[in-house]
Write a protein that holds these residues in place. Structure first.
Motif, PDB file in Angstrom:
ATOM      1  N   SER A   1      29.282 -16.978 -74.777  1.00 24.86           N
ATOM      2  CA  SER A   1      28.202 -16.718 -73.823  1.00 24.86           C
ATOM      3  C   SER A   1      27.989 -17.885 -72.868  1.00 24.86           C
ATOM      4  O   SER A   1      27.412 -17.708 -71.801  1.00 24.86           O
ATOM      5  CB  SER A   1      26.903 -16.385 -74.555  1.00 24.86           C
ATOM      6  N   SER A   2      28.455 -19.071 -73.235  1.00 30.38           N
ATOM      7  CA  SER A   2      28.262 -20.214 -72.336  1.00 30.38           C
ATOM      8  C   SER A   2      29.030 -20.010 -71.031  1.00 30.38           C
ATOM      9  O   SER A   2      28.614 -20.501 -69.984  1.00 30.38           O
ATOM     10  CB  SER A   2      28.660 -21.519 -73.012  1.00 30.38           C
ATOM     11  N   ILE A   3      30.131 -19.261 -71.077  1.00 27.57           N
ATOM     12  CA  ILE A   3      30.884 -18.969 -69.853  1.00 27.57           C
ATOM     13  C   ILE A   3      30.001 -18.175 -68.895  1.00 27.57           C
ATOM     14  O   ILE A   3      29.917 -18.480 -67.711  1.00 27.57           O
ATOM     15  CB  ILE A   3      32.182 -18.209 -70.171  1.00 27.57           C
ATOM     16  N   LEU A   4      29.314 -17.159 -69.416  1.00 25.30           N
ATOM     17  CA  LEU A   4      28.431 -16.347 -68.568  1.00 25.30           C
ATOM     18  C   LEU A   4      27.236 -17.164 -68.093  1.00 25.30           C
ATOM     19  O   LEU A   4      26.813 -17.031 -66.936  1.00 25.30           O
ATOM     20  CB  LEU A   4      27.968 -15.104 -69.322  1.00 25.30           C
ATOM     21  N   GLN A   5      26.698 -18.014 -68.943  1.00 27.40           N
ATOM     22  CA  GLN A   5      25.564 -18.846 -68.541  1.00 27.40           C
ATOM     23  C   GLN A   5      25.942 -19.771 -67.390  1.00 27.40           C
ATOM     24  O   GLN A   5      25.148 -19.991 -66.475  1.00 27.40           O
ATOM     25  CB  GLN A   5      25.055 -19.660 -69.731  1.00 27.40           C
ATOM     26  N   GLU A   6      27.154 -20.288 -67.424  1.00 24.32           N
ATOM     27  CA  GLU A   6      27.600 -21.172 -66.349  1.00 24.32           C
ATOM     28  C   GLU A   6      27.672 -20.439 -65.012  1.00 24.32           C
ATOM     29  O   GLU A   6      27.436 -21.040 -63.960  1.00 24.32           O
ATOM     30  CB  GLU A   6      28.963 -21.769 -66.691  1.00 24.32           C
ATOM     31  N   LEU A   7      27.969 -19.150 -65.047  1.00 23.04           N
ATOM     32  CA  LEU A   7      28.070 -18.377 -63.803  1.00 23.04           C
ATOM     33  C   LEU A   7      26.729 -18.245 -63.100  1.00 23.04           C
ATOM     34  O   LEU A   7      26.683 -18.078 -61.881  1.00 23.04           O
ATOM     35  CB  LEU A   7      28.645 -16.985 -64.087  1.00 23.04           C
ATOM     36  N   VAL A   8      25.638 -18.310 -63.851  1.00 23.19           N
ATOM     37  CA  VAL A   8      24.316 -18.194 -63.234  1.00 23.19           C
ATOM     38  C   VAL A   8      23.678 -19.554 -62.966  1.00 23.19           C
ATOM     39  O   VAL A   8      22.609 -19.614 -62.358  1.00 23.19           O
ATOM     40  CB  VAL A   8      23.358 -17.312 -64.075  1.00 23.19           C
TER      41      VAL A   8
ATOM     42  N   TYR B   1      30.955 -20.690 -48.827  1.00 25.85           N
ATOM     43  CA  TYR B   1      29.797 -20.396 -49.673  1.00 25.85           C
ATOM     44  C   TYR B   1      29.399 -21.586 -50.541  1.00 25.85           C
ATOM     45  O   TYR B   1      28.849 -21.416 -51.623  1.00 25.85           O
ATOM     46  CB  TYR B   1      30.080 -19.153 -50.525  1.00 25.85           C
ATOM     47  N   LYS B   2      29.649 -22.797 -50.029  1.00 31.57           N
ATOM     48  CA  LYS B   2      29.263 -24.006 -50.750  1.00 31.57           C
ATOM     49  C   LYS B   2      27.782 -23.928 -51.111  1.00 31.57           C
ATOM     50  O   LYS B   2      26.959 -23.494 -50.301  1.00 31.57           O
ATOM     51  CB  LYS B   2      29.524 -25.245 -49.888  1.00 31.57           C
ATOM     52  N   ASP B   3      27.446 -24.322 -52.327  1.00 31.01           N
ATOM     53  CA  ASP B   3      26.089 -24.355 -52.871  1.00 31.01           C
ATOM     54  C   ASP B   3      25.528 -22.979 -53.243  1.00 31.01           C
ATOM     55  O   ASP B   3      24.383 -22.884 -53.648  1.00 31.01           O
ATOM     56  CB  ASP B   3      25.119 -25.091 -51.937  1.00 31.01           C
ATOM     57  N   THR B   4      26.329 -21.922 -53.134  1.00 33.43           N
ATOM     58  CA  THR B   4      25.917 -20.595 -53.588  1.00 33.43           C
ATOM     59  C   THR B   4      26.215 -20.491 -55.079  1.00 33.43           C
ATOM     60  O   THR B   4      27.274 -20.915 -55.530  1.00 33.43           O
ATOM     61  CB  THR B   4      26.698 -19.498 -52.831  1.00 33.43           C
ATOM     62  N   LEU B   5      25.263 -19.937 -55.842  1.00 35.55           N
ATOM     63  CA  LEU B   5      25.528 -19.720 -57.261  1.00 35.55           C
ATOM     64  C   LEU B   5      26.769 -18.852 -57.406  1.00 35.55           C
ATOM     65  O   LEU B   5      26.966 -17.906 -56.636  1.00 35.55           O
ATOM     66  CB  LEU B   5      24.343 -19.031 -57.935  1.00 35.55           C
ATOM     67  N   LEU B   6      27.597 -19.165 -58.395  1.00 32.49           N
ATOM     68  CA  LEU B   6      28.832 -18.406 -58.593  1.00 32.49           C
ATOM     69  C   LEU B   6      28.537 -16.916 -58.768  1.00 32.49           C
ATOM     70  O   LEU B   6      29.274 -16.068 -58.264  1.00 32.49           O
ATOM     71  CB  LEU B   6      29.611 -18.951 -59.788  1.00 32.49           C
ATOM     72  N   CYS B   7      27.450 -16.583 -59.453  1.00 32.36           N
ATOM     73  CA  CYS B   7      27.106 -15.176 -59.674  1.00 32.36           C
ATOM     74  C   CYS B   7      26.672 -14.474 -58.394  1.00 32.36           C
ATOM     75  O   CYS B   7      26.643 -13.245 -58.347  1.00 32.36           O
ATOM     76  CB  CYS B   7      26.033 -15.043 -60.744  1.00 32.36           C
ATOM     77  N   ASP B   8      26.342 -15.223 -57.357  1.00 34.82           N
ATOM     78  CA  ASP B   8      25.885 -14.645 -56.092  1.00 34.82           C
ATOM     79  C   ASP B   8      26.969 -14.608 -55.018  1.00 34.82           C
ATOM     80  O   ASP B   8      26.701 -14.190 -53.890  1.00 34.82           O
ATOM     81  CB  ASP B   8      24.668 -15.423 -55.566  1.00 34.82           C
ATOM     82  N   LEU B   9      28.172 -15.026 -55.354  1.00 33.37           N
ATOM     83  CA  LEU B   9      29.264 -14.974 -54.380  1.00 33.37           C
ATOM     84  C   LEU B   9      29.591 -13.516 -54.053  1.00 33.37           C
ATOM     85  O   LEU B   9      29.605 -12.665 -54.956  1.00 33.37           O
ATOM     86  CB  LEU B   9      30.509 -15.661 -54.931  1.00 33.37           C
ATOM     87  N   PRO B  10      29.830 -13.208 -52.787  1.00 38.49           N
ATOM     88  CA  PRO B  10      30.169 -11.829 -52.438  1.00 38.49           C
ATOM     89  C   PRO B  10      31.536 -11.428 -52.997  1.00 38.49           C
ATOM     90  O   PRO B  10      32.449 -12.257 -53.107  1.00 38.49           O
ATOM     91  CB  PRO B  10      30.170 -11.819 -50.911  1.00 38.49           C
TER      92      PRO B  10
END
Length: 83
Positions: free
Chosen positions: A10-17, A26-35
């Motif tokens: 689950s730490s992999i998923l936590q890192e995405l958020v 998209y510098k500084d965009t959360l990985l989970c929010d990348l288009p």
């Protein structure tokens, strides 16, 4: 038969958020929010090596398979935390 002691990390998923894109458009965009279009571009050109590449490939799979709902509780839990 799958090893019953093997649990998803689950730490992999936590890192995405929590982690942000360190470079590019998209510098500084959360990985989970990348288009998804940006992730598709990486998929066609090749993901960067190392951990970031694994994170982007994971996010690509999540978004292209309609699994973003898995991140909703983690995003809620992360709240205002910033990485």
């Amino acid at each position: 038969m799958q090893d019953p002691s093997a649990q998803p990390n689950s730490s992999i998923l936590q890192e995405l958020v929590l982690h942000r894109m360190p470079f590019g458009k998209y510098k500084d965009t959360l990985l989970c929010d990348l288009p998804v279009s940006y992730l598709e571009w990486f998929a066609s050109k090749g993901f960067p090596p190392g951990k970031l590449g694994m994170q982007l490939a994971t996010m690509f799979e999540i978004k292209t398979n309609g699994l973003e709902y898995l991140l909703v509780p983690l995003k809620r839990q992360a709240g205002g935390r910033k990485a």
